[in-house]
Motif scaffolding. Structure first.
Motif, short mmCIF file in Angstrom:
data_model
loop_
_atom_site.label_atom_id
_atom_site.label_comp_id
_atom_site.label_asym_id
_atom_site.label_seq_id
_atom_site.Cartn_x
_atom_site.Cartn_y
_atom_site.Cartn_z
N LEU A 94 0.82 -1.21 0.00
CA LEU A 94 0.00 0.00 0.00
C LEU A 94 0.85 1.27 0.00
O LEU A 94 0.36 2.35 -0.29
CB LEU A 94 -0.93 0.01 1.21
CG LEU A 94 -2.03 -1.05 1.20
CD1 LEU A 94 -2.81 -1.01 2.49
CD2 LEU A 94 -2.96 -0.83 0.03
N TYR A 146 0.95 4.22 -2.62
CA TYR A 146 -0.22 5.09 -2.62
C TYR A 146 -0.18 6.09 -1.46
O TYR A 146 -0.67 7.20 -1.57
CB TYR A 146 -1.48 4.23 -2.53
CG TYR A 146 -2.75 5.01 -2.43
CD1 TYR A 146 -3.19 5.77 -3.50
CD2 TYR A 146 -3.50 5.01 -1.27
CE1 TYR A 146 -4.35 6.50 -3.42
CE2 TYR A 146 -4.67 5.73 -1.18
CZ TYR A 146 -5.09 6.48 -2.25
OH TYR A 146 -6.23 7.20 -2.16
N TYR A 174 -0.92 3.53 -8.19
CA TYR A 174 -2.35 3.38 -7.90
C TYR A 174 -2.85 1.94 -7.90
O TYR A 174 -4.02 1.73 -7.63
CB TYR A 174 -3.17 4.25 -8.85
CG TYR A 174 -2.97 5.69 -8.51
CD1 TYR A 174 -3.56 6.23 -7.37
CD2 TYR A 174 -2.14 6.50 -9.26
CE1 TYR A 174 -3.34 7.53 -7.00
CE2 TYR A 174 -1.91 7.81 -8.90
CZ TYR A 174 -2.51 8.31 -7.77
OH TYR A 174 -2.28 9.60 -7.39
N PHE A 175 -1.99 0.95 -8.19
CA PHE A 175 -2.49 -0.42 -8.06
C PHE A 175 -2.90 -0.71 -6.61
O PHE A 175 -3.86 -1.47 -6.40
CB PHE A 175 -1.46 -1.45 -8.59
CG PHE A 175 -0.51 -1.97 -7.57
CD1 PHE A 175 -0.87 -3.06 -6.78
CD2 PHE A 175 0.73 -1.39 -7.37
CE1 PHE A 175 0.00 -3.54 -5.82
CE2 PHE A 175 1.60 -1.86 -6.41
CZ PHE A 175 1.23 -2.95 -5.63
N LEU A 183 -4.63 0.92 -4.57
CA LEU A 183 -6.02 1.27 -4.32
C LEU A 183 -6.95 0.17 -4.84
O LEU A 183 -7.83 -0.31 -4.12
CB LEU A 183 -6.32 2.59 -5.01
CG LEU A 183 -7.47 3.34 -4.40
CD1 LEU A 183 -7.05 3.93 -3.08
CD2 LEU A 183 -7.94 4.41 -5.34
N LEU A 213 -6.65 -2.88 -2.67
CA LEU A 213 -7.33 -2.76 -1.39
C LEU A 213 -8.83 -3.07 -1.53
O LEU A 213 -9.40 -3.84 -0.76
CB LEU A 213 -7.15 -1.32 -0.92
CG LEU A 213 -7.30 -1.04 0.54
CD1 LEU A 213 -6.23 -1.79 1.29
CD2 LEU A 213 -7.14 0.45 0.78
N PHE A 214 -9.44 -2.49 -2.54
CA PHE A 214 -10.89 -2.64 -2.70
C PHE A 214 -11.24 -4.04 -3.15
O PHE A 214 -12.21 -4.62 -2.68
CB PHE A 214 -11.41 -1.63 -3.72
CG PHE A 214 -11.60 -0.28 -3.10
CD1 PHE A 214 -12.86 0.12 -2.68
CD2 PHE A 214 -10.54 0.57 -2.92
CE1 PHE A 214 -13.03 1.34 -2.08
CE2 PHE A 214 -10.71 1.80 -2.33
CZ PHE A 214 -11.96 2.20 -1.91
N LEU A 243 -14.38 0.83 -9.68
CA LEU A 243 -12.99 1.25 -9.63
C LEU A 243 -12.53 1.77 -10.98
O LEU A 243 -11.85 2.78 -11.07
CB LEU A 243 -12.10 0.07 -9.22
CG LEU A 243 -12.02 -0.21 -7.74
CD1 LEU A 243 -11.28 -1.50 -7.50
CD2 LEU A 243 -11.31 0.92 -7.02
#
Lengths: 409, 410
Positions: free
Chosen positions: B215, B218, B289-290, B292, B295-296, B338
């Motif tokens: 993470l 990000y 940005y991967f 993000l 995470l989702f 997304l």
């Protein structure tokens, strides 16, 4: 019967992993020691295949510690033989102790990976299900290695460069070995200079001030707003909760010209107050959206009970709703802090006075030919550490908060 | 109900003043011929000078006021100049635009065009007191009142900004780069996020640590990681990646990853231009940005019911079949959301490219062009015009987003 498709697959995996790990560990050795090693790819590949053969030839139950050690031994022996006693591409004489450590490490990770790939399976013929299991295990291992390196490499370079000096960086860019004998003051020279001569103490303080103020203002506005949108019925409610989403699609770059023009004329441009107005305005919609989702999840019965007991609406929010929403508040606060701390565009456009610089703005000024690059990287480390530490500390909160409603970036 | 509005009012006001009002102001600026320099309010500068040397009582001389509009672009209206002539000088004649009251002259100068300059002449005679103790006429500053025409608030409009924008040679290339960047950046980040989520959805030792690590791109400040990449990819003597590739013998000389527009690639006899800098900028976008998407998607995967997988196991579904027929259909919803949000956000992205390449070497997107026009070329109006285009393209995306906005958003 004894040798089947799983065995073949594991040989292939051994070959690929042999090459990958030989490449990676040799590069690691190169970066850490500064000795010019050369990866011995095809030798690693063959030795890896041999090790896989030795290991997977056993039935799963037979692959105990001794067996693993033996496979590792086969790999090391193969590598030594094939490379003519130059397993890392240079004679064993150079940095012998280091070479031994890295080769043992190489054999260890390779055998462990192969062991996990073949776990409970092989060497005989298996169904399509187990073939897929082995292939997927290979890709998962590959993915873990790939992502870890891709993500960590820039951070590694950032930290290591900040501890070197310009001359060394230019003459030997791959030597990231640390000379610990020079003492802490010399090692952290860039950091000391940034705080001493480049006002980084002030920048750090400014960043902290702006970020904390942004968090406070955002929560102050967003909590009542989110509560209203989540709980009370009023005309325009549906429209509101939708348009919140729209606002966080407005690009900052579209706002920057008019805000620059207006703030210039009002004399607010070159001030921290300007930032403390702009940042909350961009974070409030996000915070409101995240919080209203959470408030909706709190059972209305609890609040009704509070109302029945004679609390006012404000009293209910304060004594019932907010304590229940504490985790959400924490995550929103963290997220807003992160946005404000990392913000670059407005800080860059608005601030001219060095005394008012935030960290982002201050680092932008280090990016010139006159400032040595280790200073630039030290600045980057200084800006990264607080937000990263805070984030890792509260990761659990942030993750729930983020996934509760926001996708801003 | 009044309570509800009351609680929302502050939020509404701050968003109105810092988001909605500037948004409208941007449209306004885009149809005005306004330069960066116009933000300084124009004013009248006056230079006052006694033209002759007064040596004896009774000598006559001329005081000249030279007034100038400091702005080269906007007019100033209703200019009045008031000044007091030093004691010891008798005023003989004044300019026809001026009136005299004791020792004070008041001149109505009317309107000045941009850059216009005017002279006012006042003739005076010296008295003995002045000869004994000469006073510099500059010591009494003339007081000026005027009404500067502010180009930002005037009713002067032009479509030149848009005309220039669409006529310029690089409008379409810039739009194309924007679209490439957005599409590949978004899809790349999403695919990588899906891959990473698959990895993290299994239990192993060190998973928490790795998740934190994954993470961090990000979470870290964009300026820190962007500069780390710049130094990593540097083509000069200190660039890590170039040194690494040369050490491995993959390349002969350093490649300017962020500074080279394109390179010719031969595939199956076809040769085409492969954009180098743009690819690296997109890779950076994916890298940043991967997390993000990861995470989702991971959150969605962990909320899936296990029963269906157990049933599938019993029916003999292989892992790939389970992924394809069970996991993926459940992930489509969150991936759509997304995709649309990231698409819009990637399109809006400015900092990343600006810090990596500054928009050079074929990486200039619309957002970088806004900055370029407004602050590098100093033409605020032109920058605002590009921003209007950004906003227009975005509106199209937003409409699409609301059309497809699924009920299930993670």
């Amino acid at each position: 019967m004894r040798i089947g498709n799983i065995f073949i697959l594991c040989l292939i995996a051994g070959a690929i992993w042999g090459a990958i790990y030989t490449l990676l560990i040799t590069l690691l050795a190169l970066l850490v020691t500064g000795v010019e090693f050369q990866p011995q790819l095809w030798q690693g590949m063959v030795a890896g295949t041999a090790a896989a053969g030795v290991l997977v030839f056993q039935r799963p139950a037979g692959r105990d510690r001794r067996m693993l050690a033996m496979a590792g031994g086969v790999f090391i022996a193969g590598l030594l033989l094939l490379t003519g006693l130059q397993p890392l591409g240079t004679g064993l004489g150079r940095a012998i102790l280091g070479q031994v450590v890295f080769i043992v490490l190489l054999a260890f990770v390779l055998v462990q990976t192969l062991h996990l790939t073949a776990l409970d399976l092989g060497p005989g013929h298996e169904s399509r299900y187990n073939v897929e299991v082995v292939i997927l295990r290979f890709f998962k291992g590959f993915g873990l290695v790939f992502f870890t390196i891709a993500v960590a490499l820039p951070f590694f370079v950032m930290v290591m460069m900040s501890l070197k000096n310009q001359q060394l960086l230019l003459s030997d860019p791959l030597d990231f070995s640390l000379d610990l004998s020079q003492g802490a003051a010399a090692l952290f020279r860039s950091y000391i200079e940034l705080f001493g001569q480049y006002n980084f103490g002030t920048f750090l303080l400014n960043s902290a001030m702006v970020s904390v103020a942004t968090v406070a203002i955002t929560l102050f506005f967003a909590v009542p707003g989110a509560y209203v949108v989540a709980r009370l019925k009023f005309p325009g409610q549906a429209f509101l909760s939708r348009s919140i989403l729209l606002i966080y699609m407005v690009p900052m770059i579209v706002l920057v010209i008019p805000l620059y023009a207006i703030f210039s004329q009002l004399g607010m441009r070159n001030t921290l107050w300007g930032l403390m107005l702009v940042y909350p305005a961009t974070t409030i919609p996000v915070a409101l959206y995240m919080l209203q989702g959470y408030f909706r999840g709190i059972p209305a019965e609890l609040e009704d009970a509070g109302l029945m007991d004679g609390l006012t609406r404000i009293g209910v929010i304060r004594k019932v709703t907010l304590p229940l929403a504490l985790p959400a508040l924490a995550s929103v606060a963290l997220y807003v802090f992160m946005i404000a701390w990392n913000e670059f565009l407005f800080a860059f456009m608005f601030l001219d006075n060095v005394q008012l610089y935030t960290l982002s703005r201050g680092i932008a000024d280090l990016n010139t030919a006159e400032v040595p690059r280790q200073h630039l990287m030290a600045g980057a480390v200084i800006a990264t550490i607080p937000v990263l530490v805070l984030f890792l500390w509260f990761e659990r909160f942030l993750v729930t908060g983020l996934t509760a409603g926001s996708v801003k970036g | 109900m009044r309570f509800a509005y009351l609680l929302l009012l502050p939020t509404f006001l701050i968003v109105l003043s810092v988001v909605l009002f500037p948004l409208l102001a941007n449209f306004w600026i885009s149809v005005k011929p306004v330069q960066l320099g116009d933000l300084r309010t124009p004013s009248i500068l006056v230079n006052e000078r006694l033209m002759d040397k007064l040596e004896a009582a009774g000598d006559e001389g001329t005081i000249r006021y030279r007034a100038r509009n400091s702005s080269r672009r906007s007019a100033i209206t209703d200019i009045t100049l008031v000044d007091t002539v030093p004691a010891g000088l008798t005023i003989l004649t004044v300019d026809e635009r001026c009136t005299l009251q004791a020792t004070q002259i008041t001149c109505a100068l009317g309107n000045f065009e941009a850059g216009q300059r005017e002279d006012l002449l006042v003739t005076v005679a010296a008295e003995q007191a002045f000869i004994d103790a000469p006073i510099n006429v500059k010591d009494t500053d003339p007081v000026l009142t005027f009404d500067p025409e502010n180009i930002l608030t005037s009713w002067q409009f032009t479509l030149d900004n848009f005309r220039q924008l669409f006529a310029s040679n690089d409008f379409w290339p810039v739009l194309r780069v924007s679209i490439y960047y957005t599409v590949f950046g978004t899809v790349g980040a999403l695919v990588m996020g899906l891959f990473a989520a698959q990895l993290m959805n299994m239990a192993f030792r060190g998973r928490t640590v790795l998740r934190g690590l994954f993470l961090s791109p990000y979470v870290a400040p964009v300026i820190a990681v962007a500069f780390a990449w710049v130094l990593l990819l540097d083509a000069g003597p200190g660039g890590t990646l170039n040194a690494l590739l040369q050490q491995l013998g993959v390349i002969d000389g350093p490649i300017n990853f962020l500074g080279q527009r394109s390179t010719t690639v031969q595939v199956l006899g076809f040769s085409f231009e492969f954009p180098v800098a743009l690819t690296w900028v997109i890779l950076f976008e994916i890298w940043r940005y991967f997390p993000l998407a990861f995470l989702f998607i991971l959150a969605r995967m962990q909320s899936m019911s296990k029963d269906i997988y157990e049933a599938a196991e019993i029916d003999g579904a292989t892992p790939l079949q389970q992924f394809w027929y069970i996991s993926l259909p459940q992930l489509i919803g969150i991936m759509m959301v997304l995709f649309l949000l990231r698409f819009i956000w990637t399109f809006n992205k400015f900092d990343d490219i600006f810090l990596l390449t500054g928009g050079a070497a074929g990486t200039r997107t619309l957002t970088v062009n806004v900055y370029e026009q407004a602050f590098a070329v100093s033409n605020l109006g032109a920058g605002a015009a590009v921003a209007v285009v950004v906003f227009a393209v975005l509106l199209v995306f937003a409409v699409i987003f609301f059309r497809f906005s699924p009920k299930d958003d993670g």
